[in-house]
Scaffold this motif. Structure first.
Motif, PDB file in Angstrom:
ATOM      1  N   ASP A   1     -16.087 -42.450 127.367  1.00  0.00           N
ATOM      2  CA  ASP A   1     -14.789 -43.107 127.499  1.00  0.00           C
ATOM      3  C   ASP A   1     -13.615 -42.136 127.346  1.00  0.00           C
ATOM      4  O   ASP A   1     -12.500 -42.444 127.756  1.00  0.00           O
ATOM      5  CB  ASP A   1     -14.654 -44.220 126.459  1.00  0.00           C
ATOM      6  CG  ASP A   1     -15.615 -45.377 126.718  1.00  0.00           C
ATOM      7  OD1 ASP A   1     -16.141 -45.483 127.848  1.00  0.00           O
ATOM      8  OD2 ASP A   1     -15.855 -46.172 125.778  1.00  0.00           O
ATOM      9  N   SER A   2     -13.865 -40.980 126.757  1.00  0.00           N
ATOM     10  CA  SER A   2     -12.774 -40.041 126.465  1.00  0.00           C
ATOM     11  C   SER A   2     -12.508 -39.033 127.574  1.00  0.00           C
ATOM     12  O   SER A   2     -11.465 -38.370 127.579  1.00  0.00           O
ATOM     13  CB  SER A   2     -13.104 -39.266 125.183  1.00  0.00           C
ATOM     14  OG  SER A   2     -14.129 -38.304 125.418  1.00  0.00           O
ATOM     15  N   LEU A   3     -13.448 -38.881 128.508  1.00  0.00           N
ATOM     16  CA  LEU A   3     -13.390 -37.744 129.431  1.00  0.00           C
ATOM     17  C   LEU A   3     -12.161 -37.732 130.331  1.00  0.00           C
ATOM     18  O   LEU A   3     -11.562 -36.669 130.555  1.00  0.00           O
ATOM     19  CB  LEU A   3     -14.662 -37.698 130.275  1.00  0.00           C
ATOM     20  CG  LEU A   3     -15.960 -37.416 129.505  1.00  0.00           C
ATOM     21  CD1 LEU A   3     -17.161 -37.438 130.446  1.00  0.00           C
ATOM     22  CD2 LEU A   3     -15.871 -36.070 128.782  1.00  0.00           C
ATOM     23  N   ALA A   4     -11.790 -38.886 130.860  1.00  0.00           N
ATOM     24  CA  ALA A   4     -10.646 -38.926 131.777  1.00  0.00           C
ATOM     25  C   ALA A   4      -9.366 -38.482 131.081  1.00  0.00           C
ATOM     26  O   ALA A   4      -8.568 -37.715 131.640  1.00  0.00           O
ATOM     27  CB  ALA A   4     -10.486 -40.330 132.360  1.00  0.00           C
TER      28      ALA A   4
ATOM     29  N   PRO B   1     -15.116 -36.423 120.299  1.00  0.00           N
ATOM     30  CA  PRO B   1     -15.501 -37.838 120.222  1.00  0.00           C
ATOM     31  C   PRO B   1     -16.902 -38.054 119.664  1.00  0.00           C
ATOM     32  O   PRO B   1     -17.190 -39.103 119.080  1.00  0.00           O
ATOM     33  CB  PRO B   1     -15.383 -38.329 121.671  1.00  0.00           C
ATOM     34  CG  PRO B   1     -15.317 -37.091 122.512  1.00  0.00           C
ATOM     35  CD  PRO B   1     -14.696 -36.044 121.659  1.00  0.00           C
ATOM     36  N   LEU B   2     -17.777 -37.078 119.825  1.00  0.00           N
ATOM     37  CA  LEU B   2     -19.126 -37.224 119.283  1.00  0.00           C
ATOM     38  C   LEU B   2     -19.104 -37.303 117.757  1.00  0.00           C
ATOM     39  O   LEU B   2     -19.980 -37.929 117.150  1.00  0.00           O
ATOM     40  CB  LEU B   2     -19.994 -36.051 119.743  1.00  0.00           C
ATOM     41  CG  LEU B   2     -21.470 -36.082 119.331  1.00  0.00           C
ATOM     42  CD1 LEU B   2     -22.355 -35.638 120.488  1.00  0.00           C
ATOM     43  CD2 LEU B   2     -21.718 -35.173 118.131  1.00  0.00           C
ATOM     44  N   TYR B   3     -18.096 -36.730 117.137  1.00  0.00           N
ATOM     45  CA  TYR B   3     -18.038 -36.710 115.681  1.00  0.00           C
ATOM     46  C   TYR B   3     -17.903 -38.113 115.088  1.00  0.00           C
ATOM     47  O   TYR B   3     -18.354 -38.367 113.973  1.00  0.00           O
ATOM     48  CB  TYR B   3     -16.893 -35.825 115.205  1.00  0.00           C
ATOM     49  CG  TYR B   3     -17.005 -35.420 113.752  1.00  0.00           C
ATOM     50  CD1 TYR B   3     -17.884 -34.424 113.353  1.00  0.00           C
ATOM     51  CD2 TYR B   3     -16.242 -36.058 112.767  1.00  0.00           C
ATOM     52  CE1 TYR B   3     -18.007 -34.052 112.023  1.00  0.00           C
ATOM     53  CE2 TYR B   3     -16.349 -35.692 111.433  1.00  0.00           C
ATOM     54  CZ  TYR B   3     -17.234 -34.696 111.063  1.00  0.00           C
ATOM     55  OH  TYR B   3     -17.359 -34.344 109.742  1.00  0.00           O
ATOM     56  N   LYS B   4     -17.300 -39.023 115.854  1.00  0.00           N
ATOM     57  CA  LYS B   4     -17.191 -40.404 115.383  1.00  0.00           C
ATOM     58  C   LYS B   4     -18.581 -41.031 115.215  1.00  0.00           C
ATOM     59  O   LYS B   4     -18.796 -41.862 114.330  1.00  0.00           O
ATOM     60  CB  LYS B   4     -16.336 -41.239 116.337  1.00  0.00           C
ATOM     61  CG  LYS B   4     -14.870 -40.823 116.377  1.00  0.00           C
ATOM     62  CD  LYS B   4     -14.037 -41.783 117.187  1.00  0.00           C
ATOM     63  CE  LYS B   4     -12.590 -41.318 117.268  1.00  0.00           C
ATOM     64  NZ  LYS B   4     -11.974 -41.153 115.933  1.00  0.00           N
ATOM     65  N   GLY B   5     -19.518 -40.613 116.056  1.00  0.00           N
ATOM     66  CA  GLY B   5     -20.886 -41.084 115.901  1.00  0.00           C
ATOM     67  C   GLY B   5     -21.504 -40.569 114.610  1.00  0.00           C
ATOM     68  O   GLY B   5     -22.241 -41.287 113.920  1.00  0.00           O
TER      69      GLY B   5
ATOM     70  N   TRP C   1     -25.104 -37.558 123.676  1.00  0.00           N
ATOM     71  CA  TRP C   1     -24.637 -37.009 124.962  1.00  0.00           C
ATOM     72  C   TRP C   1     -23.243 -36.420 124.788  1.00  0.00           C
ATOM     73  O   TRP C   1     -22.330 -37.089 124.316  1.00  0.00           O
ATOM     74  CB  TRP C   1     -24.617 -38.109 126.014  1.00  0.00           C
ATOM     75  CG  TRP C   1     -24.256 -37.655 127.392  1.00  0.00           C
ATOM     76  CD1 TRP C   1     -25.014 -36.922 128.252  1.00  0.00           C
ATOM     77  CD2 TRP C   1     -23.031 -37.931 128.089  1.00  0.00           C
ATOM     78  NE1 TRP C   1     -24.350 -36.720 129.436  1.00  0.00           N
ATOM     79  CE2 TRP C   1     -23.136 -37.326 129.363  1.00  0.00           C
ATOM     80  CE3 TRP C   1     -21.863 -38.626 127.764  1.00  0.00           C
ATOM     81  CZ2 TRP C   1     -22.105 -37.400 130.310  1.00  0.00           C
ATOM     82  CZ3 TRP C   1     -20.842 -38.693 128.694  1.00  0.00           C
ATOM     83  CH2 TRP C   1     -20.966 -38.095 129.955  1.00  0.00           C
ATOM     84  N   GLN C   2     -23.086 -35.175 125.193  1.00  0.00           N
ATOM     85  CA  GLN C   2     -21.804 -34.501 125.002  1.00  0.00           C
ATOM     86  C   GLN C   2     -21.011 -34.309 126.287  1.00  0.00           C
ATOM     87  O   GLN C   2     -19.889 -33.791 126.253  1.00  0.00           O
ATOM     88  CB  GLN C   2     -22.042 -33.150 124.318  1.00  0.00           C
ATOM     89  CG  GLN C   2     -22.673 -33.303 122.934  1.00  0.00           C
ATOM     90  CD  GLN C   2     -22.762 -31.997 122.195  1.00  0.00           C
ATOM     91  OE1 GLN C   2     -21.923 -31.106 122.353  1.00  0.00           O
ATOM     92  NE2 GLN C   2     -23.782 -31.844 121.378  1.00  0.00           N
ATOM     93  N   GLY C   3     -21.583 -34.717 127.424  1.00  0.00           N
ATOM     94  CA  GLY C   3     -20.876 -34.593 128.690  1.00  0.00           C
ATOM     95  C   GLY C   3     -21.527 -33.562 129.593  1.00  0.00           C
ATOM     96  O   GLY C   3     -22.479 -32.882 129.217  1.00  0.00           O
TER      97      GLY C   3
END
Length: 326
Positions: A276-279, A41-45, A148-150
Motif C-alpha cells: 500500500d505504501s509503494l505509490a 512499512p515492514l517495521y509495522k509488521g 514481502w519487501q517489494g
C-alpha cells in the motif's frame, strides 16, 4: 529441561515494583534483527509481532526489535542463531541457500511479481518441507517467510536504458550466489557488501550503484546519493523471520505454535502495508528530484534466464512460477 535464553537467565527472578504491583520478567526473550529502518512499512509488521506475542503468551515471551542491523550483518546473526542464541533475523532466501539450496530460488530473477503470488509459494506444503530440511541441516528455524519487501530496482547516477548500460558499473549486492549471478547476468559488476555501508560507498565512489526495493531507498536515504531509479523489478524480495532451531525447540510447545502463527500474521501486516505504501514512496522520490523510469524488462529477463540453470533451479523455476500464478 527447558533451555532459557541468556538474557532471560540474566533477569530471571528479578521483579519490578510499580504502583504497588510486582511485574515478573518474561521467561523467554527473542531479539529480532533487521537491516531496515523504523520508517520502513515492514517495521509495522515487526511491531505488531512484538505486541501480539506479548499478549498471546501472557508475557511469558518478550520480543525485542533491533532495526538498522544493530545486532550485526544478517550473516553474523544467522551464525548466532545457529549456535543457539535467542535471536532472529529478517533475511532473504539467498543467504539461507548456503545451508539449504532450495531457499536460493526465492531470490532468483523474475520468479514472480507482487506479494500474493509469492505468498502461495512460501505457505505451501513444499515450502514447509524446505523449512524442516533447513532446521535439520543447519540449526535454523523459519518462523514465517511471508515478509514481502517489494520488487528491487536499479539505483544509479546515470540513465539505464538497457543491460548494455550496466557494463562496468560496480553495483552493490548481497553476498549470496543467486544475487551475485543475477546482477552479473544483467551486465553490472556485482560488489557484495553489508546494506549499512551502501550510502557511504556510493558517496565515496567505492561503488557506482545499488539495487533495492523502494522502501529501502528512502529508509537508507539513498535518494541523497543516487539520481536515477530504473524499475526493473528483477528480484521480488520475499524474506523470512529465521531464528535458532536449538532455542525454538527448547520452548514449550504452546509458545512454538504462538511464534509461528503470529509471525505469519505479522508478515501479512508487513507485506500488505508495504504494498500500500509503494505509490506514495515513488511520488515522494520523484518530488525529491529522482528520475524514475519503467523500462521494457524483456532484455533483463532474457539476460538473466540462464541464472536458474546455472544454479540448479531450472525445474523449481517452472514449478514455483506455476504455483504463484494459480
Amino acid at each position: 529441561m527447558k533451555m532459557k535464553s541468556l538474557s532471560a537467565i540474566a533477569v530471571a527472578g528479578m521483579v519490578a515494583v510499580s504502583w504497588g504491583t510486582v511485574a515478573l520478567a518474561a521467561d523467554y526473550t527473542l531479539s529480532v534483527n533487521t537491516a531496515l529502518a523504523t520508517s520502513d512499512p515492514l517495521y509495522k509488521g515487526l511491531e505488531a509481532f512484538q505486541a501480539n506475542i506479548a499478549e498471546r503468551s501472557n508475557g511469558a515471551l518478550e520480543v525485542k526489535l533491533f532495526p538498522g542491523s544493530q545486532l550485526g550483518p544478517d550473516e553474523d546473526v544467522l551464525e548466532q542463531a545457529r549456535a543457539g542464541a535467542p535471536v532472529a533475523v529478517i533475511v532473504d532466501g539467498g543467504r539461507l541457500a548456503v545451508f539449504q539450496e532450495e531457499f536460493g530460488v526465492l531470490g532468483a530473477p523474475f520468479l514472480a511479481s507482487g506479494y500474493d503470488g509469492i505468498r502461495k509459494v512460501v505457505t505451501s506444503d513444499m515450502f514447509e518441507e524446505w523449512v524442516q530440511k533447513l532446521h535439520d541441516a543447519s540449526g535454523h528455524q523459519v518462523l514465517s517467510f511471508n515478509w514481502w519487501q517489494g520488487e528491487r530496482h536499479l539505483l544509479t547516477n546515470k540513465p539505464i536504458n538497457g543491460p548494455e548500460d550496466l557494463a562496468g558499473v560496480r553495483m552493490r549486492t548481497p553476498g549470496a550466489p543467486v544475487w551475485i549471478e543475477t546482477i552479473k547476468a544483467m551486465g553490472a559488476t556485482p560488489t557484495p557488501m553489508p546494506w549499512g555501508e551502501v550510502y557511504s560507498a556510493i558517496q565515496q565512489h567505492v561503488i557506482d550503484a545499488a539495487e533495492a526495493q523502494l522502501p529501502a531507498v528512502t529508509g537508507a536515504k539513498l535518494d541523497e546519493v543516487v539520481s536515477h531509479i530504473t524499475k526493473t523489478g528483477h528480484i521480488n524480495l520475499i524474506t523470512g523471520m529465521v531464528t535458532s532451531a536449538i532455542w525454538f525447540d527448547s520452548l514449550p510447545e504452546d509458545l512454538q505454535v504462538i511464534l509461528r502463527e503470529e509471525a505469519l500474521k505479522a508478515g501479512d501486516i508487513a507485506s500488505y502495508g508495504t504494498q500500500d505504501s509503494l505509490a506514495q514512496i515513488e511520488a515522494d522520490l520523484v518530488a525529491a528530484g529522482i528520475t524514475v523510469t519503467t523500462p521494457d524488462v524483456t532484455p533483463y529477463r532474457d539476460a538473466t534466464a540462464g541464472v536458474y540453470d546455472m544454479l540448479g533451479y531450472g525445474e523449481l523455476r517452472d514449478t514455483l512460477r506455476a504455483m504463484a500464478a494459480e
